[in-house]
Design a protein around this motif. Structure first.
Motif, PDB file in Angstrom:
ATOM      1  N   ALA A  44       0.829  -1.206   0.000  1.00 49.50           N
ATOM      2  CA  ALA A  44       0.000   0.000   0.000  1.00 49.50           C
ATOM      3  C   ALA A  44       0.864   1.256   0.000  1.00 49.50           C
ATOM      4  CB  ALA A  44      -0.918  -0.022   1.226  1.00 49.50           C
ATOM      5  N   TYR A  45       1.970   1.189   0.763  1.00 49.98           N
ATOM      6  CA  TYR A  45       2.876   2.325   0.819  1.00 49.98           C
ATOM      7  C   TYR A  45       3.471   2.617  -0.555  1.00 49.98           C
ATOM      8  CZ  TYR A  45       7.190   4.854   2.029  1.00 49.98           C
ATOM      9  OH  TYR A  45       8.212   5.740   2.080  1.00 49.98           O
ATOM     10  N   GLU A  47       2.267   1.686  -3.428  1.00 48.79           N
ATOM     11  CA  GLU A  47       1.208   2.084  -4.373  1.00 48.79           C
ATOM     12  C   GLU A  47       0.867   3.566  -4.206  1.00 48.79           C
ATOM     13  OE1 GLU A  47      -3.465   0.977  -5.376  1.00 48.79           O
ATOM     14  OE2 GLU A  47      -2.286  -0.282  -4.032  1.00 48.79           O
ATOM     15  N   GLN A  48       0.695   3.989  -2.955  1.00 46.37           N
ATOM     16  CA  GLN A  48       0.366   5.400  -2.729  1.00 46.37           C
ATOM     17  C   GLN A  48       1.517   6.303  -3.146  1.00 46.37           C
ATOM     18  OE1 GLN A  48      -2.650   6.506  -1.891  1.00 46.37           O
ATOM     19  NE2 GLN A  48      -3.273   4.334  -1.950  1.00 46.37           N
ATOM     20  N   TYR A  49       2.745   5.851  -2.864  1.00 46.29           N
ATOM     21  CA  TYR A  49       3.900   6.642  -3.284  1.00 46.29           C
ATOM     22  C   TYR A  49       3.943   6.764  -4.805  1.00 46.29           C
ATOM     23  CZ  TYR A  49       8.752   8.086  -3.917  1.00 46.29           C
ATOM     24  OH  TYR A  49       9.889   8.752  -4.302  1.00 46.29           O
ATOM     25  N   LEU A  52       1.258   9.154  -5.981  1.00 50.18           N
ATOM     26  CA  LEU A  52       1.633  10.533  -5.689  1.00 50.18           C
ATOM     27  C   LEU A  52       2.680  11.029  -6.679  1.00 50.18           C
ATOM     28  CD1 LEU A  52       1.569  13.034  -3.881  1.00 50.18           C
ATOM     29  CD2 LEU A  52       3.278  11.924  -2.413  1.00 50.18           C
TER      30      LEU A  52
END
Length: 679
Positions: A44-45, A47-49, A52
């Motif tokens: 998840a980290y 993916e969000q990075y 962004l």
């Protein structure tokens, strides 16, 4: 140590061991769960990075692309490229281009006139006339990017390039300038590569490596600038030059990477994750597609280095678990002592009292649990033990009296048996012709007679006449008392056979003995377990004519002078065998000074040595040759000593009888007087 611990220590240790055993799978399961949680948050980290970063990339590049399209599609730009020499058109273009330059992120623009190949670059306010920076040529390898771009079907491309002439490393937005279907040139702006990397690549989180690749996998942005595929938008790439993402993963994982890129292209805005080995290290790749730029943003996450979970909670958790375990053991030890160990201690004191003979000690039996049931059972057992002990003592006294009486009877019977055996041994020795041998042969003979028990089944015979001497050994079946009784019968059979056929024909004597054995014992009516066979060897010695006659049944005659050995075997079947066989005489010269030996098979079969094998023919024959020249009495003693040394701790297996004799050349006077050849 286990004895010193006691039940309290053992139970506590058992609880600790059980907790540790249960803790091992719990830790494994917990560790697996932590790893799954860590992987989930890491995915998840990443993916969000990635999302962004995609937004951070799309915004400036999209802005540059929009400005470049407007700049390339401007009427002023197209009119000027139609006639670059026109001063008015040039003036209008320079004015409008200055406005675009100020809006481009790099504060620079470029225009290429396709008709002349002139390259115009503006990175400052106009100062005088607009002049080309240089001219592109198809013959210049560094200018091939332009001609490849113009020959492609796309209306624009985004390219990372180092302009050797301008000494600039830029991300260029190349937009074709077209007017009524005619291509007039190329125009656009750019983003300075160093700023771009600082913003999107080098400013990355720990454990994350962001990369930008085009649709072919060429690296457009990477923290390591040597990995960047310069001019990749207009020139082909080598497969394994390290400037494509595919070349950084193993060949077997490239198909999975291609599928992930295809899935990301079909679903813009979604992140596709996959596990790969990036340059030999395990990484989690997150792949996202930017359709506006036709680029992929790829983020490589190192799960070990990324700060996904905070490890500061680990040691407090370990300390908490240790405290809970210590508290649990303390409570367990106290409960064990109160509920089990104290009652067991009182039970132990009662058991010691009963062991000392005090059966009056009793335990409190008021408890309703297992300890109370054990106390009641112990009290009942104490009553029964007291009663059984009293009865047992009476039985022991009675049995002791009976045993003493039985032992006395056994001692009397043993004395009677020993006396009977001693008497039987005296009788058996009485039938042996030892006195006759001493009288006629004196020191020219020697005998070894060793029954296995006090009496045995072997004996030897001797008969002297004026013509010569009959000597032999006979081995009856059986040992002990049965064997000795067989010797009595065999002695009678021998004497009767000699009386009938005479002493000078050993084969005839054996044949008559075989006939009498069968007629007397009626073998067909006896049980199979009873053996009536006899082995025998007889020698008739005629000293006057210097010859001897030998016949045997399974026994042989040995003759040696200390250097040579001659063995004369007897018949292959024993006397009384179920298949009768004729016995033959062997007439031999009497060699003066040679030692002749007759022996039963008990000597040859005696077990001994390291492996318990029999004494054997080879060892026996070597022994005869070695001692052939020794005095006969010393020779017999040497035979016995060598047999005992070989036997060692093994018991005697069979009765043993050995008879040896030797005739020396007689004096001349004795030969003339005609005395019996005993000398």
């Amino acid at each position: 140590m286990a004895k010193r611990l006691g039940l309290r220590g053992k139970s506590t240790l058992t609880l600790l061991l059980a907790c540790l055993i249960a803790l091992i799978p719990a830790l494994l399961i917990g560790w697996q769960a932590v790893e799954e949680v860590r992987r989930h948050f890491a995915s998840a980290y990443a993916e969000q990075y990635t999302l962004l970063q995609m937004q951070r990339i799309v915004a400036p590049v999209s802005r540059e692309l929009a400005l470049s399209r407007r700049f390339a599609g401007s009427v002023v730009t197209r009119e000027w490229l139609r006639d670059p020499a026109d001063p008015q058109r040039r003036e209008r273009f320079m004015t409008e281009a200055e406005g675009y330059r100020q809006q481009f992120g790099s504060n620079a623009y470029f225009v290429i006139d396709d008709a002349t190949g002139d390259y115009y670059f503006g990175d400052a306010p106009p100062n005088g006339d607009l002049a080309p920076s240089y001219r592109l040529s198809p013959d210049t390898p560094g200018d091939s990017w332009y001609f490849d771009t113009m020959s492609s079907t796309s209306t624009y491309n985004i390219n990372v390039n180092v302009d050797q002439t301008l000494e600039q490393a830029m991300i260029w937005i190349n937009v074709k300038v077209r007017d009524n279907g005619e291509t007039l040139g190329l125009a656009g702006g750019g983003i300075e590569l160093g700023q771009f990397l600082n913003r999107f690549i080098r400013d990355s989180a720990p454990g994350l490596t962001p990369m930008i690749i085009d649709s072919r996998g060429a690296l457009q942005a990477h923290p390591d600038q040597t990995r960047i595929a310069l001019s990749s938008g207009s020139s082909p790439l080598e497969a394994e030059n390290g400037q494509r993402l595919q070349s950084l993963v193993p060949p077997e994982q490239r198909e999975g990477l291609r599928s992930a890129m295809h899935d990301a292209m079909r679903r813009p805005g979604h992140i596709i994750a996959l596990d790969v080995e990036l340059e030999g290290e395990p990484r989690l790749l997150s792949v996202g597609y930017i359709p506006e730029l036709q680029w992929f943003l790829v983020t490589a996450l190192d799960l070990q280095a990324a700060p996904v979970l905070d490890s500061r909670w680990f040691w407090p958790l370990v300390a908490g678990l240790g405290l809970v375990l210590a508290l649990l053991m303390a409570v367990f030890a106290y409960a064990t002592d109160r509920l089990i160990l104290s009652p067991l201690g009182r039970l132990q004191l009662s058991a010691k009292a009963i062991a000392a003979g005090d059966y009056a000690t009793r335990l409190p039996t008021g408890r309703s649990d297992e300890i109370g049931a054990l106390s009641r059972a112990f009290s009942d057992m104490a009553d029964q033990v007291a009663d059984h002990t009293q009865r047992l003592e009476e039985k022991v006294r009675q049995r002791t009296r009976d045993l003493e009486q039985a032992n006395e009877e056994m001692r009397r019977a043993r004395r009677q048996v020993d006396a009977s055996l001693e008497y039987a041994s005296i009788i058996q020795r009485a039938i042996l012709p030892s006195r006759q041998l001493d009288h006629h042969l004196a020191d020219r003979h020697a005998v070894v007679w060793r029954p296995r028990d006090q009496v045995g089944g072997d004996f030897y015979v001797f008969r002297a006449t004026e013509q010569g001497y009959l000597m032999g050994v006979i081995d009856c079946a059986g040992h002990g008392v049965p064997g000795s009784l067989m010797t009595m019968l065999a002695r009678a059979i021998v004497d009767h056979a000699i009386l009938l056929v005479g002493p000078h024909d050993p084969a005839a004597i054996l044949a008559e003995m075989d006939r009498q054995n069968r007629a007397t014992l009626h073998r067909d009516t006896l049980p199979r377990s009873i053996a009536t066979n006899m082995d025998a060897a007889l020698v008739w010695v005629d000293p006057r004519r210097d010859h001897l006659t030998f016949a045997g049944a399974k026994l042989a005659l040995y003759a040696s002078d200390g250097e040579r050995l001659e063995v004369y075997p007897g018949g292959k079947r024993a006397l009384g065998h179920k298949r009768p066989e004729p016995f033959l005489n062997q007439t031999l010269p009497l060699r003066r000074g040679w030692t002749y030996t007759l022996c039963t098979d008990g000597f040859l079969d005696q077990a001994g040595g390291e492996h318990g094998f029999g004494f054997g023919n080879r060892r026996f024959e070597a022994m005869i040759v070695h001692h052939a020249r020794v005095e006969l009495a010393a020779q017999a003693a040497a035979f016995e000593a060598e047999l005992d040394d070989y036997r060692g701790e093994h018991p005697q297996r069979d009765d043993i009888t050995l008879l040896c004799f030797r005739f020396d050349p007689p004096p001349t006077t004795e030969r003339q007087t005609g005395a019996p050849a005993a000398s």
